[in-house]
Structure formats: structure tokens, C-alpha cells
Motif scaffolding. Structure first.
Motif, PDB file in Angstrom:
ATOM      1  N   PRO A 102       0.831  -0.906   0.388  1.00 36.15           N
ATOM      2  CA  PRO A 102       0.142   0.111  -0.122  1.00 36.15           C
ATOM      3  C   PRO A 102       0.864   1.332   0.144  1.00 36.15           C
ATOM      4  N   THR A 103       1.501   1.274  -0.992  1.00 34.98           N
ATOM      5  CA  THR A 103       2.346   2.587  -1.803  1.00 34.98           C
ATOM      6  C   THR A 103       1.941   3.247  -3.030  1.00 34.98           C
ATOM      7  N   SER A 104       0.719   3.061  -3.130  1.00 27.85           N
ATOM      8  CA  SER A 104      -0.112   4.060  -3.871  1.00 27.85           C
ATOM      9  C   SER A 104       0.561   5.725  -3.399  1.00 27.85           C
ATOM     10  N   MET A 105       0.252   5.753  -1.970  1.00 30.84           N
ATOM     11  CA  MET A 105      -0.048   6.980  -1.948  1.00 30.84           C
ATOM     12  C   MET A 105       1.255   7.366  -1.429  1.00 30.84           C
ATOM     13  N   ASN A 106       2.392   8.317  -1.861  1.00 31.22           N
ATOM     14  CA  ASN A 106       3.931   8.347  -1.539  1.00 31.22           C
ATOM     15  C   ASN A 106       4.811   9.096  -0.288  1.00 31.22           C
ATOM     16  N   ASN A 107       6.131   9.067  -0.448  1.00 31.75           N
ATOM     17  CA  ASN A 107       6.258  10.158   1.408  1.00 31.75           C
ATOM     18  C   ASN A 107       6.651  11.517   0.848  1.00 31.75           C
ATOM     19  N   THR A 108       5.324  12.240  -0.183  1.00 35.16           N
ATOM     20  CA  THR A 108       5.214  13.196   0.246  1.00 35.16           C
ATOM     21  C   THR A 108       4.069  13.869   0.586  1.00 35.16           C
TER      22      THR A 108
END
Ligand SMILES: *[C@@H]1O[C@H](CO)[C@@H](O)[C@H](O)[C@H]1NC(C)=O
Ligand SMILES: *[C@@H]1O[C@H](CO)[C@@H](O)[C@H](O)[C@H]1NC(C)=O
Ligand SMILES: *[C@@H]1O[C@H](CO)[C@@H](O)[C@H](O)[C@H]1NC(C)=O
Ligand SMILES: *[C@@H]1O[C@H](CO)[C@@H](O)[C@H](O)[C@H]1NC(C)=O
Length: 705
Positions: A223-229
Motif C-alpha cells: 500500500p504505497t500508492s500514496m508516496n512519501n510526500t
């Protein structure tokens, strides 16, 4: 055909009487502001609001065919992972209420692995480091929500049938370390068409009258569609898939977390699996990066993966929709009946002390003439490089198999690995000898938690970390050879002990291998252990409980400052709307409003939220109904501290008006709590002026997109 089907239905109905199932869902959202997210290890990724709330989805199963009733609890939690501290507290609370009904043997807590939720709930120092230490607010939020979800499920136990099904979903994941995967023997790879698992495995619980009670499935994807920004709390692709299915089955107007039917999209062997299906590209040029070293031309140009959408929100929605639609197809078709008996076997395992026989993936046998052993936990250099889903902060490269003098000096300052450690972990160059780091307390766990549970022909292997694609395949083969008909791996369960790469992948020392902490034979040890657990279930032999992980709860360190106080600017009150929305909006437009606010950490408002969208239903009575909450996809709650000294802050509510919203009069309603400077925490609320929504306002000037 007809006759056979009718017969089966009859047989199933009879057998079904033995199984009882209860489902429960509860809000577990952690403090949505001022706390860093867990997953990308990025100090700067500090929360400041909510896009999708976090939920715990609990399934309690009971089988009363035999002489003694057997229970199994499975909870999928919208969190980065689960840790022993949380599980110990949840079980402690359950035992206070129910005696020994729920215990280490039969409670499985599995994190979905979303990277956009608050951290600080693990007890091990390394994992909490990027969060600035342990965060009791997160810890307590998770424990309270998980416990509540199990209590609800317990209270709803009802006779049920269980059906199993599988479906292939092809375009929702890619391997993010394909060169590591290629290290596995060609004979083994030839058994599989893809370098990630594409099969979604699902169980569906239905009542004797065929009404759906709940759905639980597993699909391998980070679940890394939302990235680290991203700085808004989000359950990411799998969490949104759950919300979509719950809406479809409970009715579209059911708010997230409020329906009776509970649908969990749980984690499995997702170690090397990315949802960013456009693959890794260079930040500025947009060119495909060098797959092996992830190099781009310009000196400061990073390489990261994204897609399939044009931004991270769209990518999340697309991946969520793909897995939701696949799972929904399965919901609508009959599956294979699964009946009891239920059994489970759990053991705490001290990994560095384990001995095992290496597994030969080509002949599918353990080489009993050879003994390998575990190592003290250590992280390799490539761990610091991060992955293409979230590149690391320093100039580290994946695939690093030699150290460098400067970083070795830093490492030795923290804790120097012994010659044995270095030999044991080879070819991994040790960046952090975490197994030797005891200050202020253990940095990574040495004791893990392993469970094998059986419900008739279905075997569930709950694993304490992230198995790569091939590691997961090996575990499934080993358990199938030990007599299991269907095997599902429940990832990131109970304890978090990083990654589990195959010994062959370990040689390549990409991120997943550098994070395989007990050395090259970590997987072999697990394969031996899970086979032992499965064999014990078959033979009915009991196993030692193993050493319970140490309890550091009295020593935990935190650098997170508490909320000091909140204040409204002069002449204003908490809840005052200081920026009103426009008067008219069309579909696709985004309504925004700003309120005088308190710090959301004052009260996490589980099940109530920080904001709603309301529609006027009766002007005479001034009656409004809620059409969306802060847990819905269409809404965002964003909190900003304006002045730490004055204690002032603002909350923004956003509502992107979905197609099909009934025309009418609407308002945004904000709820919160403020901390008074002289002590005490008090609730407040406030709403916007009413505004009109309708087709005729479509593509007005209001859209901020
Ligand atoms: C719920 O929403 C879905 C997707 O928008 C739609 O296809 C379906 O018809 C809706 N169901 C009801 C009962 O309104
Ligand atoms: C994250 O996604 C946004 C788009 O939503 C993009 O602008 C940004 O470059 C991405 N960053 C990383 C590190 O993936
Ligand atoms: C193990 O050793 C025995 C005796 O030396 C030998 O017969 C056998 O083939 C060996 N097994 C494997 C898997 O190498
Ligand atoms: C948008 O606003 C501008 C200036 O206020 C106006 O001239 C224009 O007609 C508006 N467009 C629409 C589609 O309403």
C-alpha cells in the motif's frame, strides 16, 4: 448437474451449522497531526490531517463440532504493521473480559502495511526512530480500536458458512526488485508465469439464508500508492478497496466503518511488490532509470516509481478499484465450501539461535545433511537506499555488497559488529548491528511470533514480516507438502521483523535482502518452523510456547512534545468559519472551508471524526443529514498550526462533490477539541454558511483542480 448442486447445497448447509462467525469494525485512527508516518522512514513525513481513516476489521470464528469449541481471531488493521506491544495489550484486555478464550495461540493481528499512518507504536527503537521515539497516543489508539473490533465481532457470533475463491488480477502490481527475483533458480521460476503473485484469495462468510456477513481477502501489493510526500492519514489502495466493498454491500450511503458487513483486504507476501505500475523513472527527465543501480543522469535526480494515475491520489484510486472489482466478481460467484475444524498453533521463536535445514526449491526438499543458523539482527547498506517506492535520504545505492569507511565508523560508534556477525550476515555489509544495539533498549526484535491456523482445508500462515514473492511461494509449497490444500500467507502479523528474502535474493543485497535481518538463511529457518507448526497441528502434538519478547514499556523514550494549549485569535471562537465556501458548486468541484481549530491530538474522535458534509432535509426544522464524513474518499481534513506560541490553528475541510450527489443545500461541519491554557480539554463545533449543489453549476469557477 442441477441434482448434484442441490445435494451439495444440502450437505453444505448441514456442515455449516458447526461454524459460527462474527465480524466487527472499529476506528483505529492514530493522532492525525504532528506525528510522523510509519513506513518510508522519512522524518519529514509528519501528518497534518486525514484523507481516509484507519480501521480494524475483526473476524472471530468458532467451530463447535468437536468436544471443545475452538476459536480463531483474525484482525486486519489499517496500519503499517503490527507489533508485539500492541498485541500483548489487546490480548491482556480480552483476557480481562473473557478469561482465556482469546490468547497467544488464536489471536492474529495483521497490518495492511499502509505507509501513510502514524507510527511510534512499535517497541523496538529502530522502527520508532524516524517518528522521534515511542508515541503513546498512537499505541493507545491502535489498542483501543483493535480491542473494540474484536469485542463487536465476539458479540455478533452467528451460524455461518464460509466459501473460498481465487481470481487473477493482472495489472495492479509489479516487482520492484526484478533483478533479485531473477537470482532464484530458473527451474523454480519456470513454475510461475509472473514475477509477482497475481492471485487474490478470498473467503466469504454467509448466513444460513445466504446473506453476506463479511469478506476477507489477500492480494500481494504494497500500500504505497500514496508516496512519501503525502501527509494525510490514509489507508491507501487496500484500505480504499475495503471501503468501496463495504459501501457496495452495506449500501452506498453507509459511512465508512458504520456498516454491518465487514470487508478486509489484508496483506500477504508483498515484500518486493509495488503498486506503482509505471515503474521507476527519473525525477526530472521522466526516463526509465537503470534498473539495477537506479541511477539517473543528473547528480541530485532521484529515481522513484509511480503510476498508473497522474498523481498519487488517482493512482491509489485506480489500484484500489482494480482489486476491489476483482474481489467483487468473486463475491458474486459461488466459492468452494470451507468447513471446520478450526485449530491453531503459535510459537515465539528466538531467531538468532535457530538452526535449520536449508530448503532446495528445485527438488522441494530440506537438505537434512546440512545445518544452517540464524544471525543477530543487522541491517545492510542497501536498507538506507530505500526502494523505488520511497527513495532513501542519503547517497546509498541498492545492491551494495561492500561497506565504506565513514559509515562503518558511524556504525561502530553505535555498536560494532563482531567478526562472527560479519561472517554470519555475509555478503551483507552491515550498516547497523541492531542485534548488538541495546541503548536505550533493543533496536530490532530477536524474538518473533509464528502462527499456523487451520480452518478445514484452508491453512493460514501468519508471518512476522514482509515475505518476498518467491519466499511466499516457497512457504506455500512447504505447507502444501505438509498436507494443506489451500495456503494463505497473512503478512505483517503480530511482530514486525522486517523482510524475508530467499537465500538467492539475499546474495543480490537489494533493499529487501539488506532488510532480511537474521542473515541469509532467515527464510530457511521460517520454512522449517512453519512446517513444524503445521505438522504439530496434523499430529495433535503440543509445542513449547517459546520465549515471550521482553517488555520495555517502562523504558520507552519519546521526543514528541505534548499539546501545550490551543487558543482562538482575538474576537474569534473555536469552530468559527473564517473562510466560507462559495454559494454554488457543480459535480467535480471541490468545496473548501477554513475554521478556527484546536489540535486534533486533544481527542482522536474515533467513530465521530473531525468533519462532515451535511444536506438540508427540512428548512422548517433546520434538519440536516450527514452525506459524507472525514473517512470518505471525497473529503479531506487538513490541520495547520498557525502559531505555536499563541496556540492558534486552522482546520480546513475539503469536499470533492461526486457525480450523482442529489442537488440541494449543503454545509460543511467541523468538530474538534481544544486544550485550554489553564487546563482541561473541551469540545467545540462549527459549520459553514449553506451552499447549493447542482448540475447547472457544473464546471463553475469553484473547482480548484
Ligand atoms: C452504489 O454505487 C455504485 C458505484 O457508484 C453504483 O454502481 C451502484 O449502483 C450504487 N448502488 C446503489 C444501491 O445506489
Ligand atoms: C509523489 O506524488 C506526487 C504526485 O501526487 C509527485 O508530485 C511527487 O513527485 C511524488 N514523489 C515521490 C517521491 O514519489
Ligand atoms: C545425506 O547424507 C547421506 C549419507 O552420507 C547420503 O546418502 C544422502 O544422499 C545425503 N542427502 C542429501 C540430500 O544430500
Ligand atoms: C469564471 O470567472 C470569471 C471571472 O470572475 C468569469 O469571467 C467567467 O465567466 C467565469 N467562468 C465560468 C465558467 O463561470
Amino acid at each position: 448437474m442441477m441434482f448434484a448442486h442441490a445435494l451439495c447445497a444440502l450437505a453444505c448447509a448441514c456442515a455449516a451449522a458447526a461454524l459460527r462467525v462474527g465480524v466487527g469494525i472499529a476506528d483505529v485512527t492514530g493522532p492525525p497531526a504532528e506525528i510522523a508516518f510509519m513506513g518510508y522512514a522519512n522524518f519529514e513525513q509528519v501528518g497534518h490531517g486525514i484523507h481516509l481513516r484507519q480501521f480494524a476489521r475483526a473476524f472471530v470464528l468458532e467451530d463447535d463440532t468437536g468436544s471443545s469449541k475452538q476459536r480463531l481471531v483474525f484482525v486486519s488493521v489499517d496500519a503499517a504493521m503490527m507489533g508485539h506491544g500492541v498485541r500483548r495489550e489487546v490480548i491482556k484486555r480480552l483476557q480481562k473480559r473473557y478469561g482465556d478464550l482469546y490468547n497467544d495461540q488464536n489471536v492474529i493481528l495483521s497490518g495492511t502495511h499502509t505507509h501513510s499512518t502514524p507510527g511510534g507504536f512499535l517497541i523496538d527503537f529502530l522502527f520508532d526512530l524516524p517518528i522521534l521515539g515511542f508515541v503513546r497516543e498512537t499505541f493507545v489508539a491502535y489498542i483501543a480500536g483493535i480491542y473494540k473490533s474484536i469485542v463487536i465481532a465476539h458479540n455478533k457470533l452467528t451460524p455461518a458458512r464460509m466459501e473460498y475463491g481465487e481470481i487473477e488480477i493482472l495489472d495492479a502490481n509489479i516487482n520492484r526488485s526484478p533483478s533479485s527475483y531473477l537470482r532464484n533458480p530458473p527451474e523454480e521460476r519456470a513454475r510461475y508465469k509472473h514475477d509477482t503473485d497475481k492471485t487474490l484469495a478470498q473467503v466469504k462468510f454467509v448466513s444460513p439464508t445466504n446473506a453476506i456477513i463479511g469478506v476477507l481477502n489477500w492480494y500481494a501489493v504494497h500500500p504505497t500508492s500514496m508516496n512519501n510526500t503525502n501527509r494525510l492519514v490514509s489507508s491507501d489502495n487496500v484500505g480504499f478497496a475495503s471501503v468501496m466493498m463495504e459501501k457496495a454491500l452495506n449500501g452506498n450511503s453507509t459511512a465508512p466503518g458504520k456498516g454491518n458487513i465487514v470487508c478486509a483486504f489484508a496483506s500477504t507476501n508483498l515484500g518486493d511488490v509495488s503498486p506503482n505500475t509505471m515503474g521507476p523513472r527519473c525525477e526530472f527527465s521522466g526516463k526509465v532509470c537503470d534498473q539495477e543501480k537506479l541511477l539517473c543522469k543528473l547528480p541530485k535526480e532521484r529515481c522513484f516509481a509511480s503510476g498508473p494515475g497522474s498523481d498519487m491520489f488517482e493512482s491509489t484510486r485506480i489500484i484500489a478499484t482494480k482489486i476491489y472489482e476483482g474481489a467483487m466478481q468473486l463475491v458474486h460467484q459461488p466459492g468452494e465450501d470451507v468447513t471446520g475444524p478450526i485449530s491453531s498453533m503459535h510459537q515465539f521463536v528466538r531467531m538468532p539461535e535457530q538452526q535449520a535445514h536449508p530448503y532446495d526449491p528445485v527438488s522441494d526438499t530440506f537438505d537434512t545433511n546440512v545445518t544452517v543458523h540464524g544471525c543477530l539482527p543487522a541491517m545492510g547498506y542497501s536498507f538506507a537506499a530505500g526502494t523505488t517506492d520511497g527513495p532513501g535520504a542519503f547517497d546509498f545505492k541498492q545492491g551494495t555488497t561492500s561497506g565504506n569507511a565513514l559509515w562503518n565508523a558511524v556504525r561502530d560508534f553505535l555498536a560494532e559488529p563482531t567478526a562472527d556477525d560479519i561472517k554470519c550476515q555475509a555478503p551483507k555489509p552491515i550498516l547497523l548491528a541492531t542485534g548488538r544495539m541495546k541503548f536505550p533498549y533493543a533496536w530490532q526484535p530477536s524474538v518473533v511470533s509464528c502462527t499456523v491456523a487451520r480452518i478445514g482445508k484452508l491453512t493460514l500462515a501468519a508471518v512476522p514480516g514482509e515475505f518476498t514473492t518467491m519466499s511466499g511461494r516457497r512457504l506455500r509449497r512447504v505447507l502444501a507438502a505438509a498436507g494443506a490444500e489451500k495456503v494463505v500467507i497473512a503478512g505483517l502479523s503480530n511482530v514486525y521483523a522486517d523482510y524475508i528474502a530467499t537465500p538467492e535474493e539475499y546474495q543480490a543485497q537489494r533493499y529487501e535482502a539488506a532488510s532480511t535481518i537474521y542473515g541469509p538463511h532467515t527464510l530457511d529457518i521460517y520454512l522449517n518452523k512453519y512446517k513444524e507448526l503445521a505438522d504439530a497441528l496434523t499430529t495433535g502434538k503440543s509445542m513449547e510456547p517459546g520465549p515471550e519478547p521482553p517488555d520495555f514499556s517502562s523504558q520507552l523514550i519519546t521526543l514528541v512534545t505534548p499539546v501545550l494549549w490551543d487558543a482562538a485569535p482575538w474576537g474569534k471562537e473555536f469552530g468559527d468559519c473564517v473562510k466560507q465556501p462559495d454559494k454554488h458548486y457543480g459535480y467535480g468541484d471541490t468545496v473548501t472551508a477554513t475554521f478556527v481549530a484546536g489540535n486534533p491530538r486533544n481527542n482522536i474522535r474515533h467513530g465521530r471524526g473531525y468533519g462532515t458534509v451535511e444536506r438540508l432535509v427540512s428548512e422548517q426544522d433546520d434538519a440536516w443529514v450527514t452525506v459524507a464524513t472525514d473517512a470518505d474518499w471525497e473529503t479531506k481534513y487538513i490541520w495547520r498550526r498557525n502559531s505555536v506560541v499563541l496556540g492558534t490553528s486552522h482546520a480546513e475541510l475539503h469536499w470533492e462533490i461526486p457525480e450523482g450527489t442529489p442537488p440541494g443545500t449543503y454545509r460543511l461541519h467541523h468538530y474538534g477539541n481544544y486544550k485550554y491554557i489553564l487546563g482541561g480539554i473541551y469540545p467545540y463545533h462549527g459549520f459553514t454558511d449553506p451552499f447549493q449543489v447542482g448540475q447547472q453549476f457544473y464546471k463553475s469557477n469553484n473547482s480548484i483542480r
